[in-house]
Design a protein around this motif. Structure first.
Motif, PDB file in Angstrom:
ATOM      1  N   ARG A  82      50.326  34.588  42.180  1.00  0.00           N
ATOM      2  CA  ARG A  82      51.023  34.093  41.659  1.00  0.00           C
ATOM      3  C   ARG A  82      50.038  32.791  40.960  1.00  0.00           C
ATOM      4  O   ARG A  82      50.292  32.107  40.157  1.00  0.00           O
ATOM      5  N   ILE A  83      48.774  32.304  41.198  1.00  0.00           N
ATOM      6  CA  ILE A  83      48.159  31.313  41.403  1.00  0.00           C
ATOM      7  C   ILE A  83      46.811  31.980  40.757  1.00  0.00           C
ATOM      8  O   ILE A  83      45.531  31.765  40.835  1.00  0.00           O
ATOM      9  N   GLY A  84      46.569  30.853  39.470  1.00  0.00           N
ATOM     10  CA  GLY A  84      45.474  31.584  39.369  1.00  0.00           C
ATOM     11  C   GLY A  84      44.522  30.817  39.638  1.00  0.00           C
ATOM     12  O   GLY A  84      44.441  29.906  40.110  1.00  0.00           O
ATOM     13  N   TYR A  85      42.823  31.164  40.049  1.00  0.00           N
ATOM     14  CA  TYR A  85      42.379  30.632  40.955  1.00  0.00           C
ATOM     15  C   TYR A  85      40.366  30.234  39.815  1.00  0.00           C
ATOM     16  O   TYR A  85      39.959  31.578  39.249  1.00  0.00           O
ATOM     17  N   VAL A  86      40.123  29.237  39.763  1.00  0.00           N
ATOM     18  CA  VAL A  86      38.675  29.509  38.743  1.00  0.00           C
ATOM     19  C   VAL A  86      37.710  28.706  39.791  1.00  0.00           C
ATOM     20  O   VAL A  86      37.928  27.756  39.778  1.00  0.00           O
ATOM     21  N   ILE A  87      35.914  29.261  39.961  1.00  0.00           N
ATOM     22  CA  ILE A  87      35.134  28.323  40.250  1.00  0.00           C
ATOM     23  C   ILE A  87      34.636  28.592  39.554  1.00  0.00           C
ATOM     24  O   ILE A  87      33.815  28.704  38.324  1.00  0.00           O
ATOM     25  N   GLN A  88      32.865  27.396  40.028  1.00  0.00           N
ATOM     26  CA  GLN A  88      31.978  27.868  39.538  1.00  0.00           C
ATOM     27  C   GLN A  88      31.454  29.576  38.791  1.00  0.00           C
ATOM     28  O   GLN A  88      31.459  30.122  40.061  1.00  0.00           O
ATOM     29  N   ALA A  89      30.769  28.954  38.012  1.00  0.00           N
ATOM     30  CA  ALA A  89      30.048  30.671  37.527  1.00  0.00           C
ATOM     31  C   ALA A  89      31.370  31.204  37.019  1.00  0.00           C
ATOM     32  O   ALA A  89      30.764  32.452  37.208  1.00  0.00           O
ATOM     33  N   GLY A  90      32.471  31.243  37.001  1.00  0.00           N
ATOM     34  CA  GLY A  90      33.856  31.907  37.396  1.00  0.00           C
ATOM     35  C   GLY A  90      33.959  33.377  38.442  1.00  0.00           C
ATOM     36  O   GLY A  90      35.218  33.444  38.213  1.00  0.00           O
ATOM     37  N   GLY A  91      33.318  33.143  38.984  1.00  0.00           N
ATOM     38  CA  GLY A  91      33.270  34.149  39.553  1.00  0.00           C
ATOM     39  C   GLY A  91      32.949  35.414  39.915  1.00  0.00           C
ATOM     40  O   GLY A  91      34.224  36.275  40.425  1.00  0.00           O
ATOM     41  N   LEU A  92      32.795  36.572  38.459  1.00  0.00           N
ATOM     42  CA  LEU A  92      33.114  36.923  38.337  1.00  0.00           C
ATOM     43  C   LEU A  92      32.441  38.405  38.857  1.00  0.00           C
ATOM     44  O   LEU A  92      31.710  38.263  39.476  1.00  0.00           O
ATOM     45  N   PHE A  93      32.475  39.578  38.645  1.00  0.00           N
ATOM     46  CA  PHE A  93      32.815  41.071  39.609  1.00  0.00           C
ATOM     47  C   PHE A  93      31.123  41.276  38.667  1.00  0.00           C
ATOM     48  O   PHE A  93      31.805  41.682  37.650  1.00  0.00           O
ATOM     49  N   PRO A  94      30.072  41.376  39.140  1.00  0.00           N
ATOM     50  CA  PRO A  94      28.958  41.497  38.268  1.00  0.00           C
ATOM     51  C   PRO A  94      28.857  43.155  37.881  1.00  0.00           C
ATOM     52  O   PRO A  94      28.212  43.672  36.364  1.00  0.00           O
ATOM     53  N   HIS A  95      29.779  44.229  38.654  1.00  0.00           N
ATOM     54  CA  HIS A  95      29.223  45.304  38.154  1.00  0.00           C
ATOM     55  C   HIS A  95      30.819  45.786  36.992  1.00  0.00           C
ATOM     56  O   HIS A  95      31.111  47.143  36.622  1.00  0.00           O
TER      57      HIS A  95
END
Length: 330
Positions: free
Chosen positions: A78-91
């Motif tokens: 229910r809560i969006g969460y954004v961190i540095q560099a987006g915290g993206l999954f590289p694969h």
């Protein structure tokens, strides 16, 4: 609304609390920025809202619900969460990264694909170009845009943003800040944003909470009040020299009287009337003896602005008010 009451975090073996009885109310659609020196409890406070860190004491309500009574996984969806560099999954591809939460919520593939494309467009990334790319193929600014899109995927009412633009270059950072303000004007999310940068806080925040060593709130106020009436010596030192210059970012060119239009035969710099006085000052310093053209954004010239006129407006005081979430949507 987000409501914090006497929120406290203590870690075993540490005498001082990481967060010490913080209380604040954050209205629906408001962007509140937590700012302060390293170690003052900004990120810890943010992470307690969605229970990445469990509080030692106090109460947290989101939308009237006590978050300690909500199943953790459901709360975080229910809560969006954004961190540095987006915290993206590289694969995972960009589209798959954006669609993580909708996938967990059981949306069908066509709906997820539509939502991913819609959000990529919203954050300024062409879906046809970027949906199949992987994070390592993106610049830092592009990764951050994908991170914002992912946080918005399930349309959560609340966004938590932990120094999201801190790892990108100054030009990309300014662009991302502008994009966030544009998106917020459309979506009216309730946002808690952590930064150590007072200029970023002034630009983005409807209100700013300055946290001091000892994990307490030194001042929780609107940006213009923070700049012009710091609550104590700590806030005054943290805001630092140049408070009046920072205050120019809170006022727009169309808030002050303009000079008459000038002959456009000369190669004059032009600014839109909705840009800030801080931007105008920056441009005028390039050639202080030449006026700026002020336009309506559609090619029409509204007047001109000279250094003398700008300085006169500054001397008359800082009456301009920082736009609220509602004002930004108008």
């Amino acid at each position: 609304m987000i409501r914090l009451r006497d929120l406290t975090k203590r870690y075993p073996g540490q005498n001082a609390p990481a967060v010490d009885r913080i209380s604040m109310d954050i209205a629906d659609g408001e962007m509140v920025v937590l700012v302060g020196p390293s170690g003052c409890g900004k990120t810890t406070t943010l992470k307690m809202i969605n229970r990445i860190i469990e509080p030692t004491a106090g109460r947290i309500e989101v939308g009237g619900d006590d978050v300690t009574q909500i199943e953790v996984t459901g709360l975080r969806r229910r809560i969006g969460y954004v961190i540095q560099a987006g915290g993206l999954f590289p694969h995972m591809t960009v589209a798959d990264n954006v669609g993580i939460v909708p996938t967990l919520l059981g949306w069908d593939k066509k709906r997820i694909a539509r939502r991913s494309d819609e959000l990529l467009e919203m954050v300024g990334l062409d879906p046809a170009t970027y949906r199949a790319q992987y994070p390592q193929q993106l610049s830092g600014g592009q990764q951050q845009r994908v991170g914002v899109a992912r946080a918005l995927a399930a349309d959560p009412p609340v966004l938590l943003m932990d120094e999201p633009f801190g790892a990108v270059d100054p030009i990309a950072r300014a662009t991302l800040q502008d994009e966030l303000l544009r998106i917020q004007a459309d979506l009216h999310k309730t946002i808690v944003f952590v930064t150590h940068d007072i200029d970023e806080a002034v630009k983005l925040g409807d209100r700013i909470a300055v946290l001091q060593d000892g994990a307490r709130i030194a001042q929780f106020d609107r940006p213009e009040r923070l700049l012009n009436a710091p609550a104590d010596e700590f806030v005054e030192r943290f805001v630092g020299a140049g408070a009046h210059i920072r205050g120019l970012s809170l006022r727009r060119i169309d808030e002050i009287p303009l000079d008459p239009p000038v002959d456009q035969a000369h190669d004059l710099l032009a600014l839109r009337a909705d840009e800030s006085l801080h931007t105008a000052l920056d441009r005028l310093l390039i050639a202080p003896d030449r006026p700026l053209l002020v336009t309506d954004g559609a090619g029409g010239v509204l007047g001109s602005l000279t250094m003398a006129t700008l300085l006169s407006a500054v001397e008359r005081g800082h009456q301009g008010s920082h736009p609220t979430a509602g004002d930004r949507s108008s």
